[in-house]
Design a protein around this motif. Structure first.
Motif, short mmCIF file in Angstrom:
data_model
loop_
_atom_site.label_atom_id
_atom_site.label_comp_id
_atom_site.label_asym_id
_atom_site.label_seq_id
_atom_site.Cartn_x
_atom_site.Cartn_y
_atom_site.Cartn_z
N HIS A 195 -14.74 -160.74 26.76
CA HIS A 195 -15.72 -160.99 25.72
C HIS A 195 -17.24 -161.41 26.54
CE1 HIS A 195 -12.98 -160.32 22.57
NE2 HIS A 195 -12.12 -161.16 22.93
N LEU A 196 -17.14 -162.02 27.43
CA LEU A 196 -18.30 -162.71 27.86
C LEU A 196 -19.26 -161.56 28.66
CD1 LEU A 196 -17.41 -165.97 29.95
CD2 LEU A 196 -18.52 -165.72 27.81
N PRO A 197 -18.82 -160.55 28.92
CA PRO A 197 -19.75 -159.59 29.39
C PRO A 197 -20.43 -158.61 28.35
CG PRO A 197 -17.67 -159.24 30.83
CD PRO A 197 -17.28 -160.13 29.59
N ASP A 198 -20.08 -158.98 27.24
CA ASP A 198 -20.89 -158.38 26.01
C ASP A 198 -22.13 -158.81 26.18
OD1 ASP A 198 -18.76 -156.98 25.18
OD2 ASP A 198 -17.99 -158.35 23.62
N LEU A 199 -22.66 -160.10 26.76
CA LEU A 199 -23.89 -160.37 26.93
C LEU A 199 -24.81 -159.38 27.69
CD1 LEU A 199 -23.12 -164.27 27.88
CD2 LEU A 199 -23.82 -163.32 25.50
N PHE A 204 -8.78 -159.86 18.37
CA PHE A 204 -9.09 -159.49 19.80
C PHE A 204 -10.41 -158.62 20.10
CE2 PHE A 204 -8.27 -158.09 24.07
CZ PHE A 204 -8.05 -159.26 24.74
N ARG A 205 -10.41 -157.49 19.13
CA ARG A 205 -11.77 -156.75 19.30
C ARG A 205 -12.68 -156.67 18.39
NH1 ARG A 205 -8.65 -151.29 20.86
NH2 ARG A 205 -10.42 -150.64 21.95
N LEU A 206 -12.66 -157.86 17.53
CA LEU A 206 -13.78 -157.88 16.79
C LEU A 206 -15.15 -157.76 17.09
CD1 LEU A 206 -14.43 -158.51 13.65
CD2 LEU A 206 -14.45 -160.94 14.20
N GLY A 207 -15.54 -158.17 18.23
CA GLY A 207 -16.91 -157.93 18.69
C GLY A 207 -17.05 -156.65 19.09
N GLU A 208 -16.18 -156.14 19.87
CA GLU A 208 -16.16 -154.91 20.52
C GLU A 208 -16.15 -153.64 19.37
OE1 GLU A 208 -13.39 -151.35 22.82
OE2 GLU A 208 -12.61 -153.31 21.82
N ALA A 209 -15.51 -154.16 18.14
CA ALA A 209 -15.37 -152.86 17.08
C ALA A 209 -16.76 -152.58 16.65
CB ALA A 209 -14.62 -153.37 16.16
N GLN A 210 -17.55 -153.60 16.76
CA GLN A 210 -19.05 -153.42 16.21
C GLN A 210 -19.95 -152.87 17.26
OE1 GLN A 210 -20.05 -156.90 13.62
NE2 GLN A 210 -18.41 -157.62 14.66
N LEU A 211 -19.80 -153.32 18.54
CA LEU A 211 -20.51 -152.92 19.47
C LEU A 211 -20.25 -151.43 20.10
CD1 LEU A 211 -21.35 -155.05 22.63
CD2 LEU A 211 -20.66 -152.83 22.91
N CYS A 242 -27.39 -149.08 35.13
CA CYS A 242 -25.65 -148.49 35.56
C CYS A 242 -24.98 -149.94 36.08
CB CYS A 242 -25.90 -147.43 36.67
SG CYS A 242 -26.31 -145.95 36.10
N ALA A 243 -25.61 -150.81 36.70
CA ALA A 243 -25.05 -152.04 37.11
C ALA A 243 -24.65 -152.93 36.01
CB ALA A 243 -26.01 -152.74 38.10
N SER A 244 -25.37 -152.92 35.06
CA SER A 244 -25.25 -153.91 34.05
C SER A 244 -24.02 -153.25 33.23
CB SER A 244 -26.52 -153.79 32.84
OG SER A 244 -27.46 -154.15 33.54
N LEU A 245 -23.81 -152.04 33.03
CA LEU A 245 -22.73 -151.22 32.37
C LEU A 245 -21.47 -151.53 32.96
CD1 LEU A 245 -24.36 -148.14 31.00
CD2 LEU A 245 -23.82 -150.19 29.61
N ALA A 246 -21.66 -151.31 34.42
CA ALA A 246 -20.41 -151.50 35.37
C ALA A 246 -19.77 -152.70 35.21
CB ALA A 246 -20.90 -151.22 36.86
N VAL A 247 -20.54 -153.80 35.01
CA VAL A 247 -20.31 -155.36 35.06
C VAL A 247 -19.46 -155.52 33.64
CG1 VAL A 247 -20.74 -157.79 34.59
CG2 VAL A 247 -21.74 -156.36 36.50
N GLU A 248 -20.05 -154.91 32.48
CA GLU A 248 -19.38 -154.98 31.30
C GLU A 248 -18.07 -154.30 31.29
OE1 GLU A 248 -18.47 -153.91 27.32
OE2 GLU A 248 -19.33 -152.60 28.70
N GLN A 249 -17.90 -153.10 31.80
CA GLN A 249 -16.96 -152.45 31.45
C GLN A 249 -15.64 -152.90 32.28
OE1 GLN A 249 -16.49 -148.88 29.73
NE2 GLN A 249 -17.35 -150.79 28.57
N PHE A 250 -16.09 -153.45 33.59
CA PHE A 250 -14.92 -153.73 34.69
C PHE A 250 -14.22 -155.07 34.05
CE2 PHE A 250 -13.14 -156.90 37.63
CZ PHE A 250 -12.50 -155.99 38.58
N GLY A 251 -15.14 -155.88 33.18
CA GLY A 251 -14.41 -156.91 32.58
C GLY A 251 -13.71 -156.71 31.25
N TYR A 252 -14.25 -155.80 30.60
CA TYR A 252 -13.50 -155.20 29.46
C TYR A 252 -11.83 -154.58 29.91
CZ TYR A 252 -11.83 -152.86 25.27
OH TYR A 252 -10.89 -152.89 24.18
N GLY A 253 -12.01 -153.63 30.96
CA GLY A 253 -10.78 -153.10 31.50
C GLY A 253 -9.71 -154.24 32.06
N PHE A 254 -10.39 -155.08 32.88
CA PHE A 254 -9.53 -156.23 33.17
C PHE A 254 -8.92 -157.02 32.10
CE2 PHE A 254 -9.12 -160.82 34.76
CZ PHE A 254 -8.19 -160.47 35.91
N GLY A 255 -9.70 -157.59 31.24
CA GLY A 255 -9.01 -158.41 30.14
C GLY A 255 -8.34 -157.65 29.03
N PHE A 256 -8.64 -156.25 28.73
CA PHE A 256 -7.61 -155.71 27.85
C PHE A 256 -6.04 -155.49 28.13
CE2 PHE A 256 -6.34 -151.79 25.18
CZ PHE A 256 -6.32 -152.47 23.88
#
Length: 425
Positions: free
Chosen positions: A313-317, A242-249, A334-348
């Motif tokens: 996973h998609l916000p990793d883009l 589940f966190r394979l991509g995030e683990a590296q990123l 800041c806006a880019s990181l906000a999108v990525e982090q909202f998606g991660y918080g929602f999905g995790f």
């Protein structure tokens, strides 16, 4: 008539759930995230940062080996409170170690001890959460616990990082600046120790698990029961990937944001990093966690799973874009990181509820520890070589690879089996 020690004494969960998970996050954030920024400020290489801080995951990986001990001896409440005192002492020791000539080795050694204390605290605190709340409350409060866990992450990666950058500028001494930050964290954790000693409820269900007269046999039976669960291979596959991509990123976010433009990074200062990723990013992560918990409590885990897997996973883009474009606008970053982090918080949130579902039963504390240990293993191993991989590929290709690494999680999401009613109010 209900006594004050009944499990439903958790009718006041707002008194302890938020602070418990805020406290649970502090040492984890220190070991996994704050240490990365600190060592980057102190001139340690990306490869060494990724390798050695990833090794600090090991206590969370192997904590299932001693999780039955928490079940067999004492109460989850007692374990939780005493381990918070131990972590506070370890934070003081880390602050003192930064003044030594071999600060890197010394601070890592102390963080190892803190990580073992924190991993054990996770076992007892998660067990206490499942004992002190009914299933419906567990689902309803999963967003709350996630939110306050993320608020601690915000404190650890936001204001405290900004403070470290400010102090380093004012004092002209990076080591002294970070030492002060660790003393502040120690004071915060000691306050948590005092608070929980007063307010944690004492549910009747919080007692050692009664087994046979052979504790060693009970220990191995606990593990055997977990690995005999139905569809265990699907469970293992979903948790590990589940966190394979995030683990590296994750290990390369701080170096990427702080490295200069000529090296492929974004050139943020320590203070800017604290604002962009540690404050704005974590705030949106927190909002995502709240939204995810609410949605699952309304619709159930099964109906939300695919939406949440995509959201994780998609916000990793975003990092592919940032590494390719290298925007100099702080607002865009800041806006880019906000999108990525909202998606991660929602999905995790889906993973948290999935592990709770898997662990239903008498040995839920030990079995939940096994699940989180497996998840930590899925973070540790890829993270260990992510620094070397980034140095070989460069940031642009590395983030593309991290996105491709999310594919196994989509495959496993299509295979896992979930009770349609689980998680609903």
């Amino acid at each position: 008539m209900q006594t004050s020690k009944s499990p439903t004494h958790a009718a006041r969960p707002w008194m302890w759930v938020p602070s418990l998970y805020f406290a649970q996050a502090i040492p984890y954030v220190v070991v996994m995230s704050l240490s990365v920024v600190m060592y980057k400020d102190m001139g340690v290489s990306n490869a060494d940062i990724a390798f050695y801080t990833s090794l600090l995951y090991l206590p969370w990986v192997i904590k299932p080996l001693w999780s039955p001990v928490v079940d067999m001896f004492g109460t989850k409440r007692r374990w939780t409170v005493l381990l918070q005192l131990a972590v506070a002492a370890a934070l003081v020791a880390v602050g003192l170690s930064l003044h030594l000539p071999n600060f890197f080795v010394a601070s890592l050694a102390v963080m190892w001890l803190m990580a073992f204390s924190s991993a054990t605290h996770d076992i007892s605190a998660d067990g206490f959460y499942m004992l002190g709340l009914r299933q419906q409350q567990q689902a309803a409060f999963v967003g709350v616990r996630s939110t306050f866990y993320r608020l601690a992450t915000l404190a650890g990666q936001g204001p405290l990082v900004v403070l470290a950058g400010y102090l380093a500028t004012q004092l002209g001494d990076v080591n002294q600046a970070w030492s002060i930050v660790f003393f502040v964290l120690a004071a915060l954790f000691f306050a948590a120790f005092l608070w929980h000693g007063l307010v944690l409820p004492r549910p009747d269900s919080d007692h050692k698990v009664r087994g046979s007269s052979n504790p060693l046999r009970d220990f191995f039976v606990t593990f055997a029961l977990f690995f005999r669960k139905r569809d265990i291979w699907l469970i293992l596959g979903f948790i590990l990937t589940f966190r394979l991509g995030e683990a590296q990123l994750l290990k390369l976010v701080a170096p990427f944001l702080k490295d200069p433009l000529v090296e492929g990074g974004l050139g943020l200062t320590t203070e800017q990093y604290g604002i962009a990723y540690g404050t704005i990013g974590i705030a949106f992560l927190t909002m995502g966690g709240l939204a995810g918990g609410y949605l699952i409590s309304r619709l159930g885990l099964k109906r939300c799973l695919w939406l949440m897997v995509f959201a994780v996973h998609l916000p990793d883009l975003v990092f592919v874009y940032l590494s390719q474009a290298q925007p100099t606008s702080f607002a865009v970053v800041c806006a880019s990181l906000a999108v990525e982090q909202f998606g991660y918080g929602f999905g995790f949130t889906a993973m948290m509820l999935y592990m709770i579902m898997v662990c239903e039963g008498e040995h839920k504390t030990a079995h939940y520890a096994i699940c989180t240990g497996l998840m930590a293993l899925g973070m540790m191993v890829p993270g260990m070589w992510s620094g070397d991989l980034q140095e070989y590929l460069g940031y642009k290709n590395f983030f593309i690879w991290a996105c491709l690494s999310t594919i196994p999680a989509f495959i496993m999401a299509a295979l896992v089996k979930i009770d349609p009613e689980f998680g609903k109010k």
